[in-house]
Design an enzyme around this catalytic site. Sequence first.
Site, PDB file in Angstrom:
ATOM      1  N   PRO A   1      -0.307   0.946   6.261  1.00  0.00           N
ATOM      2  CA  PRO A   1       1.071   0.979   5.752  1.00  0.00           C
ATOM      3  C   PRO A   1       1.356   2.161   4.826  1.00  0.00           C
ATOM      4  CG  PRO A   1       0.184  -1.242   5.606  1.00  0.00           C
ATOM      5  CD  PRO A   1      -0.964  -0.337   5.946  1.00  0.00           C
TER       6      PRO A   1
ATOM      7  N   HIS B   1     -11.153  -6.211   7.790  1.00  0.00           N
ATOM      8  CA  HIS B   1     -11.836  -5.984   6.518  1.00  0.00           C
ATOM      9  C   HIS B   1     -13.114  -5.167   6.700  1.00  0.00           C
ATOM     10  CE1 HIS B   1      -9.415  -9.631   5.870  1.00  0.00           C
ATOM     11  NE2 HIS B   1      -9.348  -9.260   4.607  1.00  0.00           N
TER      12      HIS B   1
ATOM     13  N   GLU C   1       0.824  -1.208   0.000  1.00  0.00           N
ATOM     14  CA  GLU C   1       0.000   0.000   0.000  1.00  0.00           C
ATOM     15  C   GLU C   1       0.860   1.260   0.000  1.00  0.00           C
ATOM     16  OE1 GLU C   1      -2.418  -3.362   1.002  1.00  0.00           O
ATOM     17  OE2 GLU C   1      -0.571  -2.632   1.945  1.00  0.00           O
TER      18      GLU C   1
ATOM     19  N   ALA D   1     -10.336  -0.534   3.288  1.00  0.00           N
ATOM     20  CA  ALA D   1      -9.880   0.647   4.011  1.00  0.00           C
ATOM     21  C   ALA D   1      -8.948   0.275   5.160  1.00  0.00           C
ATOM     22  CB  ALA D   1     -11.073   1.436   4.548  1.00  0.00           C
TER      23      ALA D   1
END
Length: 334
Positions: free
Chosen positions: A86, A126, A57, A81
């Site tokens: 990171p 998640h 990310e 989201a």
Amino acid sequence: MTMIQALRSAMDVMMERDDNVVVFGQDVGYFGGVFRVTEGLQAKYGKSRCFDAPISEGGIVGAAVGMGAYGLRPVVEIQFADYFYPASDQIVSEAARLRYRSAGDFTAPMTIRMPCGGGIYGGQTHSQSPEALFTHVCGIRTVMPSNPYDAKGLLIASIENDDPVIFLEPKRLYNGPFDGHHDRPVVPWSKHEMGNVPEGYYQVPLESAAVFRPGKDLTVLAYGTMVWVSECAARETGIDAEVIDLRSIWPLDLDTIVNSVKKTGRCVVVHEATRTSGFGAELVSLVQENCFYHLEAPIERVAGWDTPYPHAQEWAYFPGPERVGAAMKRVMEG
């Protein structure tokens, strides 16, 4: 269109209009994204315009910052989201600051798409709703649509904006509006007017809230899935609530909020994220500062629990119509 189709249409429209628009992220190319939002874009525009990125990310967002400074308009997907952490340094220290650090010589016209919220039994990694974290950072915009029409128009406006935009997509709304009762079927968007989405180009202006449901008894401030939950609560309680869909969480359309609360004299704030330090606290403060002498009762907040996201109890964690309705009744009795 479903929200998935509307978001895909927005990217399709912008990729066709502007060769500088590129789409990339984990699995967004050949696979079309974990929720299939980017399905078909690589086949239509090629691997140089829509492509897969490594599972990094920080690398995805960092590359997008450089692309934006170079003149491209990247649209990147963070698969959930929850995975943005990171990339926090790239978002906060690079993308958000670039315009100011360079005295306007460089900008970061990038859009970071993130599916957010619960409803798929995805557990703690998640299902998060981190919007409040982004609203604290100067230099980025935070957007969360509640329906396909707004989703397409807001995404087009985000892509065309010269500053970085965090574009949060509620997973529970991808395929239809949901009123918050987990034992009820999802209503297809085809049966709701907000699923009527034009094929071509249009914008929904950033920083513009919408009166989702007119009313005179009290004002409900909500965004994303909670707009539908609040509308359902108003219907089931019989309270003539005016539901304001923020759409653009920050910057905020304060005028629409203030005008509504001054009219009704009562206010309930609803969001799915954790209550403590959630964005609802900012909304309560703003209403208190701007509408104090018009309030007839204390402002109520309805939010998620102050706990790690409960996998097995997510439908109890969500603010549902019962909890929102109870808050509405308390405010009406205040």
